[in-house]
Scaffold this motif. Structure first.
Motif, PDB file in Angstrom:
ATOM      1  N   LEU A  11       0.839  -1.211   0.000  1.00 49.16           N
ATOM      2  CA  LEU A  11       0.000   0.000   0.000  1.00 49.16           C
ATOM      3  C   LEU A  11       0.871   1.257   0.000  1.00 49.16           C
ATOM      4  O   LEU A  11       0.628   2.202  -0.746  1.00 49.16           O
ATOM      5  CB  LEU A  11      -0.931  -0.001   1.215  1.00 49.16           C
ATOM      6  CG  LEU A  11      -1.985  -1.111   1.244  1.00 49.16           C
ATOM      7  CD1 LEU A  11      -2.777  -1.059   2.551  1.00 49.16           C
ATOM      8  CD2 LEU A  11      -2.928  -1.005   0.046  1.00 49.16           C
ATOM      9  N   LYS A  12       1.896   1.230   0.813  1.00 48.22           N
ATOM     10  CA  LYS A  12       2.788   2.384   0.885  1.00 48.22           C
ATOM     11  C   LYS A  12       3.458   2.615  -0.469  1.00 48.22           C
ATOM     12  O   LYS A  12       3.562   3.756  -0.938  1.00 48.22           O
ATOM     13  CB  LYS A  12       3.847   2.179   1.978  1.00 48.22           C
ATOM     14  CG  LYS A  12       4.641   3.436   2.276  1.00 48.22           C
ATOM     15  CD  LYS A  12       5.652   3.251   3.401  1.00 48.22           C
ATOM     16  CE  LYS A  12       6.777   2.320   2.995  1.00 48.22           C
ATOM     17  NZ  LYS A  12       8.036   2.555   3.765  1.00 48.22           N
ATOM     18  N   ALA A  70      -2.034   3.461   4.025  1.00 44.08           N
ATOM     19  CA  ALA A  70      -0.732   3.828   3.463  1.00 44.08           C
ATOM     20  C   ALA A  70      -0.213   5.110   4.102  1.00 44.08           C
ATOM     21  O   ALA A  70       0.978   5.209   4.446  1.00 44.08           O
ATOM     22  CB  ALA A  70      -0.855   3.995   1.957  1.00 44.08           C
TER      23      ALA A  70
END
Lengths: 223, 223
Positions: A11-12, A70
């Motif tokens: 997600l990041k 995130a």
DNA sequence: AATATAGATTAGACGTATCTAAATCATTGC
DNA sequence: GCAATGATTTAGATACGTCTAATCTATATT
């Protein structure tokens, strides 16, 4: 919602890739240093969890829920970097790796406490913006030193690289966030820029300069 | 030697079980809250890595290498607890969970820096000894408040429980590491001990008292 | 419009850590 | 000395995250 460390990393990565919100499989694979096949299978799971929206062969975007997670991880990362730098005396070339591991394992309590101790900072040691708890990202410049003109003066605001060697090189020259540089010349032939910094003349490769984000110097500074 | 977090947890558990160096499968299973079958299979792997010595149906002991790793993790854990308490203002009832996660993810750099900032402490907020870098464990008392006699005075040295409720109860009564208590009476019938602490009379269950380790008070104190 | 190419996905496999259920071992009581 | 009991191990399965190799899709070129 308890996500694995790996899911958080995906997600990041999608958040950081930028590309107006859409990340390609290969972007993600390159960033996380895994195979594209691994990315596809993870994307599938994240899609099922409604954290990303995936259109086959077209890329992936974060949903609201995915973006929230995130941003939280990114906040952790940058707060930890700041803390390591401010409270534990780490150099800006040492903070990334440590934060990369710790970001997944701190509690909200920890996040809140270090943020408070640091005075709720908005920027990390590299000048990257720290998302606020409610997911807002402080403003940043997108002007690159690489694009600065001869005779201009600029203030270094952000160094968007975690390459230790590059960061140490800058430190060696005394250049950090907030430093003022005057562009002495652009040397297109050898792909470098010569700058003056506190009476010293320094030659920086275009490669490095493209990672250095600056404000044009106009007599006032952003704190 | 890169061990998984789980392997580290197993080694730490074996170290902490004590039993003169030998831990049973069920001891470990209980401590880690996994099935005995899982323990057996992990033990097998650790044995192959020469980190433990396993005799089928007879228990497991740490090898020198395994003990070294376990001590390092334990050092991380207790240093982190101390840091959270001293530098970030955590209560002693809040530090365990956070440390339990972080202990696996800090670098040696981090370990060294927080240790130095704290003045290379020998005991954590619960009074548990922090192993030194070379694997030595500072001395501790093994006298329990539960075994103290009426009329004795004792100094609290260690509270060997991570049960938040118990720790908060002690805090509520103002009792912490270093507190002096006078045993007013032993109430065998109701399984409690009555103590005096700073003019207050407090009734503590034998259960709690068996987790409190003390020095007999003889006019001098260990710092 | 057909094809070549770059990128994405699927298929099938592996390693880790876990589980339940069944089988085996060690010890203790009679 | 044998049976019962409790602890331990084995067998077989599941979930996760990764991989390579093979296949498929989208797009750019001619």
């Amino acid at each position: 919602m308890n996500l694995s460390q790996n899911m958080q990393d995906y997600l990041k990565a999608i958040l950081l890739i930028g590309r107006d919100g859409t990340a390609s499989t290969s972007d993600i694979a390159a960033r996380l240093e895994v195979s594209p096949a691994s990315v596809t299978s993870m994307i599938k799971k994240l899609d099922e969890l409604k954290l990303v929206k995936h259109e086959s062969y077209r890329g992936v975007t974060l949903t609201h829920a995915g973006r929230k997670i995130a941003l939280e991880i990114l906040r952790h990362h940058r707060l930890i970097e700041t803390y390591l730098s401010e409270a534990l005396g780490y150099g800006w070339d040492q903070v990334h790796e440590e934060a990369e591991r710790l970001e997944h394992h701190i509690s909200e309590e920890f996040e809140d406490r270090i943020s408070k101790i640091l005075g709720d900072p908005q920027y990390d040691p590299h000048g990257d913006p720290i998302p606020s708890k409610d997911g807002r990202i402080p403003p940043t410049t997108s002007e690159r030193l690489a694009d600065a003109e001869r005779e201009e003066s600029v203030i270094v605001r952000r160094v968007s690289s975690h390459d230790n060697t590059m960061l140490r090189l800058l430190t060696h020259h005394g250049i950090g966030i907030g430093s003022t540089l005057r562009i002495v010349s652009r040397n297109e032939d050898v792909r470098s820029i010569t700058v003056r910094h506190q009476r010293k003349i320094i030659d920086l490769s275009i490669d490095i300069c493209s990672h250095i984000f600056v404000d044009r110097y106009v007599g006032t500074t952003r704190q």
